[in-house]
Design an enzyme around this catalytic site. Structure first.
Site, short mmCIF file in Angstrom:
data_model
loop_
_atom_site.label_atom_id
_atom_site.label_comp_id
_atom_site.label_asym_id
_atom_site.label_seq_id
_atom_site.Cartn_x
_atom_site.Cartn_y
_atom_site.Cartn_z
NE ARG A 239 -4.36 -1.43 0.30
CZ ARG A 239 -4.51 -2.29 -0.48
NH1 ARG A 239 -3.66 -2.68 -1.51
NH2 ARG A 239 -5.83 -2.98 -0.27
CD GLU A 268 -2.65 4.11 -4.51
OE1 GLU A 268 -3.71 3.58 -4.79
OE2 GLU A 268 -1.76 3.16 -4.43
CG HIS A 287 -3.68 0.16 -6.21
ND1 HIS A 287 -3.98 0.61 -4.86
CD2 HIS A 287 -3.66 -1.16 -5.91
CE1 HIS A 287 -4.16 -0.26 -4.19
NE2 HIS A 287 -3.97 -1.35 -4.77
P1 NAP Z 1 -1.42 -11.70 3.80
O1 NAP Z 1 -1.53 -13.02 3.31
O2 NAP Z 1 -2.25 -11.41 5.01
O3 NAP Z 1 0.13 -11.37 4.23
C1 NAP Z 1 0.57 -10.17 4.88
C2 NAP Z 1 1.86 -10.78 5.66
O4 NAP Z 1 2.50 -9.57 6.39
C3 NAP Z 1 1.54 -11.67 6.87
O5 NAP Z 1 1.99 -12.91 6.56
C4 NAP Z 1 2.26 -11.18 7.92
O6 NAP Z 1 3.20 -11.91 8.68
C5 NAP Z 1 3.09 -9.90 7.41
N1 NAP Z 1 3.26 -8.78 8.17
C6 NAP Z 1 2.03 -7.99 8.66
N2 NAP Z 1 2.36 -6.98 9.52
C7 NAP Z 1 3.97 -6.87 9.29
C8 NAP Z 1 4.83 -6.04 9.99
N3 NAP Z 1 4.62 -4.94 10.80
N4 NAP Z 1 6.08 -6.48 9.72
C9 NAP Z 1 6.61 -7.53 8.73
N5 NAP Z 1 5.62 -8.26 8.28
C10 NAP Z 1 4.16 -8.16 8.64
O7 NAP Z 1 -1.74 -10.59 2.68
P2 NAP Z 1 -1.32 -10.65 1.08
O8 NAP Z 1 -2.52 -11.48 0.57
O9 NAP Z 1 0.02 -11.22 1.10
O10 NAP Z 1 -1.25 -9.10 0.75
C11 NAP Z 1 -0.58 -8.31 1.56
C12 NAP Z 1 -0.82 -6.91 1.31
O11 NAP Z 1 -0.62 -6.50 -0.21
C13 NAP Z 1 -2.45 -6.66 1.49
O12 NAP Z 1 -2.73 -6.43 2.70
C14 NAP Z 1 -2.49 -5.27 0.51
O13 NAP Z 1 -2.57 -4.12 1.32
C15 NAP Z 1 -1.53 -5.37 -0.42
N6 NAP Z 1 -2.19 -5.72 -1.84
C16 NAP Z 1 -1.67 -4.93 -2.93
C17 NAP Z 1 -2.22 -5.02 -4.12
C18 NAP Z 1 -1.95 -4.28 -5.30
O14 NAP Z 1 -2.71 -4.33 -6.21
N7 NAP Z 1 -0.91 -3.57 -5.08
C19 NAP Z 1 -3.04 -6.18 -4.51
C20 NAP Z 1 -3.63 -7.01 -3.08
C21 NAP Z 1 -2.91 -6.87 -1.97
P3 NAP Z 1 3.28 -11.88 10.10
O15 NAP Z 1 2.09 -11.92 10.93
O16 NAP Z 1 4.09 -13.08 10.54
O17 NAP Z 1 4.13 -10.65 10.53
#
Ligand code: NAP
Length: 321
Positions: A239, A268, A287
């Site tokens: 994000r 954005e 995005h």
């Molecule tokens: P996810 O499966 O929830 O994975 C996020 C990971 O981040 C978790 O496994 C968590 O592991 C880790 N995390 C959380 N807080 C943290 C911190 N403070 N420091 C280090 N690691 C941390 O989510 P995802 O599906 O992979 O998606 C991740 C993010 O990508 C979404 O939340 C969204 O904002 C973004 N996204 C962007 C797009 C785009 O179009 N650009 C599309 C989809 C998603 P731990 O709990 O072990 O820390």
């Protein structure tokens, strides 16, 4: 008995809207920009469900307005930082997202960004369009290898894991930082957990995949950029507010890092007069991490299915509160 009412904040996924229309009385905001706050306040008060996009800001006042009537807000996206989750829980409004659908598309796009910035894909494309390719000379277009390099994943969840899967073909050494260790993934892909600062100091490509939270907001600013290697690249697929855009621009201008490729910005859309837009060492996309046609539609259907389950009293596929 009158049908239950659903408000959809954009007419973007016709298949999802059709699905909802088979069961409910559906109204759709007609514009391509988010409905203004007064509309959200009114609609929250009179609908049983809302289907929202990740740039609809759902704050406490909107949730309060829906209290007693509104059962669910189904966000079409995996991130839900646009919604006040505590207020939603206090107002008995279920919030859902669309996990498990978009990780592959986002990982594809992450590699698109890595390859574009490392191998000067968009730079070369711009040169041709601007009439600057006048002699066969590769020197201005010499890039950096991706294969065999060190990749650092910050936030190892669904998307991070799919990025690692792709990195195997590029024979990269992978390191990750997350708050908890992931021994199964470490073993499966032979990757190593590392401290955040060590990843910054070690890796050639640092790729952000964290959710936006108070912990991750501004997690990359001038201090962190100063720890990165001069020949390294920053990738942001998370994000916009995780990276301080002005600090990133300064790091690119000073040569503190070699380049960046970002799918998200804060704000954005990024203003076209922001100096970073004219920097040759960055690739910026609007995005579109999850935005393949198939994934886009599947996310809409998943959000609609959350609405159907909530209003029909069935198990909700992906609640987040
Ligand atoms: P996810 O499966 O929830 O994975 C996020 C990971 O981040 C978790 O496994 C968590 O592991 C880790 N995390 C959380 N807080 C943290 C911190 N403070 N420091 C280090 N690691 C941390 O989510 P995802 O599906 O992979 O998606 C991740 C993010 O990508 C979404 O939340 C969204 O904002 C973004 N996204 C962007 C797009 C785009 O179009 N650009 C599309 C989809 C998603 P731990 O709990 O072990 O820390």
């Amino acid at each position: 008995m009158p049908k239950q009412k659903v408000y959809v904040t954009r007419a973007r996924v016709p298949e999802a809207i059709e699905l909802l229309r088979t069961l409910f009385d559906v109204e759709v905001w007609p514009d391509n920009t988010p409905p203004p706050k007064n509309v959200l306040l009114e609609q929250a008060a009179v609908n049983d469900a809302m289907m929202t996009e990740v740039d609809d800001v759902i704050d406490e006042s909107i949730l309060e307005s829906g209290k007693g009537k509104l059962k669910i807000i189904a966000n079409r996206g995996v991130g839900y930082n646009n919604i006040d989750l505590n207020a939603a829980t206090a107002c008995d409004v279920i919030i859902t997202n669309t996990p498990g659908i978009l990780a592959e598309a986002c990982a594809d796009m992450t590699f698109a960004l890595i390859l574009s910035i490392a191998r000067k894909v968009t730079f070369g494309d711009r040169a041709i369009r601007n009439g600057k390719w006048t002699v066969f000379d590769q020197v201005p277009y010499l890039g950096t290898d991706v294969h065999g390099k060190k990749l650092g994943i910050i936030g190892l969840g669904d998307i991070g894991e799919k990025v690692i899967k792709r990195s195997i073909g590029f024979e990269m050494d992978v390191f990750y930082h997350s708050r908890t260790s992931k021994p199964e993934i470490e073993e499966k892909y032979r990757i190593t957990r590392m401290g955040f600062n060590d990843i910054l100091a070690t890796c050639d490509y640092v790729s952000l995949h964290v959710p936006l939270s108070s912990e991750t907001e501004n997690m990359i600013s001038s201090k962190q950029l100063s720890m990165m290697k001069k020949e390294s690249f920053l990738i942001n697929m998370s994000r916009g507010p995780t990276v301080n855009l002005d600090d990133l621009n300064a790091a690119l201008e000073s040569g503190q890092i070699a380049g960046a490729a970002i799918d998200v910005t804060d704000p954005e859309p990024v203003p076209v007069d922001h100096p970073i837009v004219n920097n040759e060492n960055i690739v910026i996309t609007p995005h579109i991490g999850s935005a393949s046609k198939a994934t886009f539609t599947a996310m809409g259907i998943a959000a609609a299915n959350n609405v159907v389950a909530a209003l029909k009293g069935k198990d909700i596929p992906s609640p987040v509160n």
